[in-house]
Motif scaffolding. Sequence first.
Motif, short mmCIF file in Angstrom:
data_model
loop_
_atom_site.label_atom_id
_atom_site.label_comp_id
_atom_site.label_asym_id
_atom_site.label_seq_id
_atom_site.Cartn_x
_atom_site.Cartn_y
_atom_site.Cartn_z
N GLU A 158 100.88 49.41 85.92
CA GLU A 158 100.19 48.20 86.38
C GLU A 158 98.76 48.12 85.84
N ILE A 159 98.63 48.31 84.54
CA ILE A 159 97.32 48.23 83.89
C ILE A 159 96.93 46.76 83.76
N GLN A 160 95.78 46.42 84.27
CA GLN A 160 95.33 45.03 84.27
C GLN A 160 95.12 44.52 82.85
N GLU A 161 95.41 43.22 82.66
CA GLU A 161 95.30 42.64 81.32
C GLU A 161 93.89 42.77 80.77
N ALA A 162 92.88 42.63 81.62
CA ALA A 162 91.50 42.72 81.14
C ALA A 162 91.16 44.11 80.62
N ASP A 163 91.93 45.12 81.05
CA ASP A 163 91.69 46.50 80.60
C ASP A 163 92.57 46.90 79.43
N GLN A 164 93.40 45.98 78.95
CA GLN A 164 94.22 46.24 77.77
C GLN A 164 93.48 45.70 76.54
N PHE A 165 93.31 46.54 75.54
CA PHE A 165 92.59 46.14 74.33
C PHE A 165 93.49 46.39 73.11
N PHE A 166 93.78 45.33 72.38
CA PHE A 166 94.58 45.45 71.16
C PHE A 166 93.74 44.90 70.01
N LEU A 167 93.23 45.80 69.18
CA LEU A 167 92.36 45.43 68.07
C LEU A 167 93.18 45.41 66.78
N VAL A 168 93.16 44.29 66.09
CA VAL A 168 93.98 44.11 64.90
C VAL A 168 93.11 43.75 63.70
N GLU B 70 93.55 42.48 59.67
CA GLU B 70 94.46 41.98 58.65
C GLU B 70 93.73 41.91 57.32
N LEU B 71 94.41 42.32 56.28
CA LEU B 71 93.85 42.30 54.93
C LEU B 71 94.56 41.22 54.14
N ASP B 72 93.82 40.16 53.80
CA ASP B 72 94.41 39.01 53.12
C ASP B 72 95.66 38.51 53.84
N GLY B 73 95.57 38.46 55.17
CA GLY B 73 96.66 37.89 55.96
C GLY B 73 97.76 38.85 56.35
N CYS B 74 97.73 40.08 55.83
CA CYS B 74 98.77 41.07 56.15
C CYS B 74 98.19 42.14 57.09
N PRO B 75 98.94 42.56 58.11
CA PRO B 75 98.43 43.58 59.04
C PRO B 75 98.04 44.86 58.31
N LEU B 76 96.84 45.35 58.60
CA LEU B 76 96.35 46.58 57.99
C LEU B 76 96.20 47.70 59.02
N ALA B 77 95.73 47.36 60.21
CA ALA B 77 95.53 48.36 61.25
C ALA B 77 95.61 47.71 62.62
N LEU B 78 96.14 48.47 63.58
CA LEU B 78 96.21 48.00 64.96
C LEU B 78 95.86 49.18 65.86
N LEU B 79 94.90 48.97 66.74
CA LEU B 79 94.47 50.02 67.65
C LEU B 79 94.78 49.59 69.09
N PRO B 80 95.82 50.17 69.71
CA PRO B 80 96.16 49.83 71.10
C PRO B 80 95.53 50.84 72.07
N VAL B 81 94.61 50.38 72.90
CA VAL B 81 93.91 51.26 73.82
C VAL B 81 93.70 50.54 75.16
N TYR B 82 93.37 51.31 76.18
CA TYR B 82 93.08 50.68 77.47
C TYR B 82 91.78 51.25 78.03
N PHE C 117 93.93 55.93 74.20
CA PHE C 117 95.32 55.56 74.00
C PHE C 117 96.06 55.49 75.34
N PHE C 118 97.01 54.60 75.44
CA PHE C 118 97.72 54.36 76.70
C PHE C 118 98.37 55.62 77.27
N PRO C 119 99.22 56.36 76.53
CA PRO C 119 99.92 57.48 77.16
C PRO C 119 99.12 58.77 77.26
N GLY C 120 97.92 58.81 76.68
CA GLY C 120 97.09 60.00 76.82
C GLY C 120 97.80 61.26 76.39
#
Length: 403
Positions: A65-75, A77-89, A101-104
């Motif tokens: 039950e992690i609140q949406e405000a505490d979910q951070f997904f940083l993306v 894109e390099l010339d429109g293509c995904p380059l990196a994604l950092l999922p953290v809370y 990271f979510f699962p620690g």
Amino acid sequence: MAIQTLIDDEPQLAMPVRAQHARVSVHLSHNLDEVADAWVALAAADIASPGQDIGFVRTWIGALEIQEADQFFLVAELDGCPLALLPVYRRRVKGVRVLSFFPGDHVGCNAPLVDSARLARMGSVERAALWSALLGPLEGVDMLYLRAIPETIVDGVDIFAELGQSLAAETLYRSVFANWDEANTTQRSKSRRKHDRQQGERLEALGEVSFEEIKAGPESADLLEVLFRQRAARFRDMGIADPFACSVRKFYNATIAAESGVDVRLHVLRLNGEIVAMRYNVAHGDRMFCLISSMSDCLEIQTGSPGKQCLLRVMQTVFDAGFGVFDMGAGFTDEKRHWCNVQTPLRHHYVPLTALGTAAATGHRGTQWLRAKIKANKTLLALAKRLRARLHKNQPAEAGEAH
């Protein structure tokens, strides 16, 4: 929130060449669904951790039950293509706002999802600029703490070297083989096979031995109850607080639901129909990740080494089924010495974002360094274990946060 910047996307060559400027766009989302397409694209080749599996993280968020405000997904894109994604809370630790990271530590390692080939082609300065740009949209955070990232070398380039300050951590152990025959001949000497056979005979002398792989489903709930009961007994014997005696247990229960999207595989060894050893694994592509193992605490049964007998059958099952990697997590154990032919250094990465975060990162790095020194010294480690057992014995039983 989105920002754009220009970086040079070019190989590092002996002679200078004209820089090929590529446009990098960065945005932050607090909703996993908004980054799902980028996530799936980056995870298509392979993943280093269950924490990079979108179904795993989605289930984690829902169960805890992690609140949406505490979910951070940083993306990025390099010339429109995904380059990196950092999922953290975001969580508060002694007043410090930390992104991690979510699962620690419930998985062996963690890492951002990246297009490793394109990242490796960038120069060191450009990668540093990328990570800086990726973290640009962050607000309301003191420190980024990225635990247990594997040292990842691509075409001779350490692609995470520029991600903040790093500290050497434990080692990740994996079995990587084309098939069971290769695993068997490479990792099991003649004396090892003889020893395994003798242990198997001792176990079979106690009754009928059976083994099976069970995917998530109705039967899995009862199996998980046995798994966690056996683990709890083991933790008590070791004088360690049970990390599953809290809300994280709800997550593991949720993973066996059909809608979880997590490919759970339970490997179960039975003696006379009773479970004597088990492993909880997550499959992704050609990789299998072992997260939890357990075995009976009955001394008579332990003479037949049910844990090792279970693992022997797991290895044969996994590599016969076409998996190429069996990940056994971080930290040295005897079974990893027997089975793992690939060892990868892990590092903790720190990015302080405020003065408070700088102080917290410095303190945490010092603590982690001290822990590593203690674990490397047998005398200090034995003393620490005795102290930990004594403190745990004197503490009242209560459920705490494990993530």
